[in-house]
Design a protein around this motif. Structure first.
Motif, PDB file in Angstrom:
ATOM      1  N   TRP A  86       0.776  -1.166   0.084  1.00 49.95           N
ATOM      2  CA  TRP A  86       0.025  -0.077  -0.042  1.00 49.95           C
ATOM      3  C   TRP A  86       0.715   1.302  -0.050  1.00 49.95           C
ATOM      4  O   TRP A  86       1.751   1.285   0.918  1.00 49.95           O
ATOM      5  N   LEU A  87       0.676   2.070  -0.735  1.00 49.23           N
ATOM      6  CA  LEU A  87       1.127   3.445  -1.077  1.00 49.23           C
ATOM      7  C   LEU A  87       0.332   4.591  -0.862  1.00 49.23           C
ATOM      8  O   LEU A  87      -0.669   4.609  -1.110  1.00 49.23           O
ATOM      9  N   GLU A  88       0.762   5.635   0.040  1.00 52.41           N
ATOM     10  CA  GLU A  88      -0.034   6.630   0.395  1.00 52.41           C
ATOM     11  C   GLU A  88      -0.664   7.065  -1.056  1.00 52.41           C
ATOM     12  O   GLU A  88       0.110   7.231  -1.773  1.00 52.41           O
ATOM     13  N   GLY A  89      -1.792   7.273  -0.889  1.00 53.53           N
ATOM     14  CA  GLY A  89      -2.708   7.787  -2.084  1.00 53.53           C
ATOM     15  C   GLY A  89      -3.408   6.551  -2.551  1.00 53.53           C
ATOM     16  O   GLY A  89      -4.467   7.042  -3.446  1.00 53.53           O
ATOM     17  N   ASP A  90      -3.162   5.669  -2.561  1.00 56.14           N
ATOM     18  CA  ASP A  90      -3.735   4.454  -2.853  1.00 56.14           C
ATOM     19  C   ASP A  90      -5.283   4.292  -1.918  1.00 56.14           C
ATOM     20  O   ASP A  90      -5.069   4.505  -0.731  1.00 56.14           O
ATOM     21  N   ARG A  91      -6.267   4.024  -2.858  1.00 53.53           N
ATOM     22  CA  ARG A  91      -7.653   3.946  -2.065  1.00 53.53           C
ATOM     23  C   ARG A  91      -7.936   2.614  -1.366  1.00 53.53           C
ATOM     24  O   ARG A  91      -8.378   2.530  -0.293  1.00 53.53           O
ATOM     25  N   ASP A  92      -6.971   1.293  -1.783  1.00 58.59           N
ATOM     26  CA  ASP A  92      -7.258   0.281  -1.241  1.00 58.59           C
ATOM     27  C   ASP A  92      -5.901  -0.518  -1.279  1.00 58.59           C
ATOM     28  O   ASP A  92      -5.122  -0.081  -2.093  1.00 58.59           O
ATOM     29  N   LEU A  93      -5.797  -1.688  -0.611  1.00 53.76           N
ATOM     30  CA  LEU A  93      -4.759  -2.444  -0.667  1.00 53.76           C
ATOM     31  C   LEU A  93      -4.986  -3.220  -2.039  1.00 53.76           C
ATOM     32  O   LEU A  93      -5.882  -4.321  -2.099  1.00 53.76           O
ATOM     33  N   ALA A  94      -4.354  -2.868  -3.182  1.00 53.42           N
ATOM     34  CA  ALA A  94      -4.611  -3.594  -4.462  1.00 53.42           C
ATOM     35  C   ALA A  94      -3.274  -3.906  -5.219  1.00 53.42           C
ATOM     36  O   ALA A  94      -3.448  -4.277  -6.209  1.00 53.42           O
ATOM     37  N   TRP A  95      -2.071  -3.930  -4.492  1.00 55.83           N
ATOM     38  CA  TRP A  95      -0.881  -4.074  -5.227  1.00 55.83           C
ATOM     39  C   TRP A  95       0.029  -5.323  -4.301  1.00 55.83           C
ATOM     40  O   TRP A  95      -0.208  -5.373  -3.064  1.00 55.83           O
ATOM     41  N   TYR A  96       0.753  -5.608  -5.057  1.00 55.35           N
ATOM     42  CA  TYR A  96       1.742  -6.644  -4.279  1.00 55.35           C
ATOM     43  C   TYR A  96       2.988  -6.950  -5.157  1.00 55.35           C
ATOM     44  O   TYR A  96       3.246  -6.281  -6.226  1.00 55.35           O
ATOM     45  N   HIS A  97       4.187  -7.402  -4.327  1.00 57.58           N
ATOM     46  CA  HIS A  97       5.398  -7.576  -5.130  1.00 57.58           C
ATOM     47  C   HIS A  97       6.109  -8.638  -4.233  1.00 57.58           C
ATOM     48  O   HIS A  97       5.767  -9.013  -3.401  1.00 57.58           O
ATOM     49  N   ARG A  98       6.889  -9.517  -5.197  1.00 59.12           N
ATOM     50  CA  ARG A  98       7.748 -10.712  -4.609  1.00 59.12           C
ATOM     51  C   ARG A  98       8.690  -9.886  -3.690  1.00 59.12           C
ATOM     52  O   ARG A  98       9.054  -8.779  -3.681  1.00 59.12           O
ATOM     53  N   ALA A  99       8.869 -10.361  -2.435  1.00 60.91           N
ATOM     54  CA  ALA A  99       9.748 -10.158  -1.572  1.00 60.91           C
ATOM     55  C   ALA A  99      11.172  -9.603  -2.263  1.00 60.91           C
ATOM     56  O   ALA A  99      11.814  -8.743  -1.722  1.00 60.91           O
ATOM     57  N   ASP A 100      11.774 -10.391  -3.077  1.00 62.59           N
ATOM     58  CA  ASP A 100      12.989 -10.174  -3.522  1.00 62.59           C
ATOM     59  C   ASP A 100      12.999  -9.160  -4.695  1.00 62.59           C
ATOM     60  O   ASP A 100      14.131  -8.846  -4.812  1.00 62.59           O
ATOM     61  N   LEU A 101      12.022  -8.615  -5.032  1.00 59.73           N
ATOM     62  CA  LEU A 101      11.963  -7.712  -6.150  1.00 59.73           C
ATOM     63  C   LEU A 101      11.740  -6.226  -5.536  1.00 59.73           C
ATOM     64  O   LEU A 101      12.218  -5.210  -6.051  1.00 59.73           O
ATOM     65  N   GLY A 102      11.014  -5.957  -4.671  1.00 65.06           N
ATOM     66  CA  GLY A 102      10.865  -4.784  -3.969  1.00 65.06           C
ATOM     67  C   GLY A 102       9.831  -3.887  -4.834  1.00 65.06           C
ATOM     68  O   GLY A 102       9.118  -4.579  -5.964  1.00 65.06           O
ATOM     69  N   PHE A 103       9.781  -2.666  -4.456  1.00 69.13           N
ATOM     70  CA  PHE A 103       8.669  -2.040  -5.328  1.00 69.13           C
ATOM     71  C   PHE A 103       8.615  -1.902  -6.971  1.00 69.13           C
ATOM     72  O   PHE A 103       7.662  -1.615  -7.380  1.00 69.13           O
ATOM     73  N   ALA A 104       9.692  -2.263  -7.349  1.00 72.37           N
ATOM     74  CA  ALA A 104       9.907  -1.890  -9.003  1.00 72.37           C
ATOM     75  C   ALA A 104       9.025  -3.218  -9.428  1.00 72.37           C
ATOM     76  O   ALA A 104       8.880  -3.129 -10.731  1.00 72.37           O
ATOM     77  N   GLY A 105       9.017  -4.269  -8.699  1.00 74.42           N
ATOM     78  CA  GLY A 105       8.186  -5.540  -9.172  1.00 74.42           C
ATOM     79  C   GLY A 105       6.691  -5.505  -8.913  1.00 74.42           C
ATOM     80  O   GLY A 105       5.909  -6.686  -8.884  1.00 74.42           O
ATOM     81  N   ARG A 106       6.169  -4.201  -8.421  1.00 77.78           N
ATOM     82  CA  ARG A 106       4.991  -4.054  -7.955  1.00 77.78           C
ATOM     83  C   ARG A 106       3.767  -4.370  -9.028  1.00 77.78           C
ATOM     84  O   ARG A 106       4.064  -3.962 -10.268  1.00 77.78           O
ATOM     85  N   ARG A 107       2.826  -5.334  -8.790  1.00 78.27           N
ATOM     86  CA  ARG A 107       1.873  -5.715  -9.618  1.00 78.27           C
ATOM     87  C   ARG A 107       0.333  -5.749  -9.072  1.00 78.27           C
ATOM     88  O   ARG A 107       0.296  -6.024  -7.644  1.00 78.27           O
ATOM     89  N   ARG A 108      -0.582  -5.576  -9.843  1.00 80.53           N
ATOM     90  CA  ARG A 108      -1.877  -5.361  -9.284  1.00 80.53           C
ATOM     91  C   ARG A 108      -2.450  -6.783  -8.856  1.00 80.53           C
ATOM     92  O   ARG A 108      -2.255  -7.813  -9.680  1.00 80.53           O
ATOM     93  N   LEU A 109      -3.092  -6.718  -7.720  1.00 77.11           N
ATOM     94  CA  LEU A 109      -3.801  -8.205  -7.186  1.00 77.11           C
ATOM     95  C   LEU A 109      -4.837  -8.322  -8.242  1.00 77.11           C
ATOM     96  O   LEU A 109      -5.475  -7.276  -8.636  1.00 77.11           O
TER      97      LEU A 109
END
Length: 130
Positions: free
Chosen positions: A106-129
């Motif tokens: 969840w990033l400030e400004g997001d309305r809901d928890l709608a994203w995930y990323h692999r633990a080893d990739l970090g924010f750059a690997g963020r994908r929509r649930l």
């Protein structure tokens, strides 16, 4: 919160529903954290040479806001969520999707928890649930 299959990088695993519920409970703290962060930034600018420190309360008020900021950060961290950033706020909730360790993000400004990323990739690997 489930703890089965937990890796060393987490205290427990959240389901998507649990992470969304936790985020809902954290919202008042996160909203206050944003307000206190802004107050502290304004006070810090006022304390700089040429600033209007006396009009805004000066050093004692800045110290009070900084102390409250630290308290709020501690409360968020004690929830089990991982506070990864404060400007902007960035929270990760350890989880597992399709047998893979991930962080629900969840990033400030997001309305809901709608994203995930692999633990080893970090924010750059963020994908929509889904």
């Amino acid at each position: 919160m489930r703890v089965d299959g937990c890796q060393t990088w987490c205290m427990g695993l959240y389901t998507v529903a649990e992470a969304r519920a936790a985020l809902g409970r954290l919202r008042p703290l996160l909203d206050e954290l944003v307000a206190v962060r802004a107050d502290a930034a304004e006070l810090a600018a006022a304390l700089a040479p040429g600033g209007a420190a006396t009009a805004l309360g000066g050093l004692p008020e800045w110290k009070a806001r900084s102390a409250r900021f630290d308290e709020l950060v501690t409360e968020v961290q004690q929830s089990g969520a991982h506070l990864k950033g404060v400007a902007p706020l960035l929270l990760d909730f350890p989880a597992e999707l399709d047998g893979m360790p991930v962080l629900l993000c969840w990033l400030e400004g997001d309305r809901d928890l709608a994203w995930y990323h692999r633990a080893d990739l970090g924010f750059a690997g963020r994908r929509r649930l889904d």
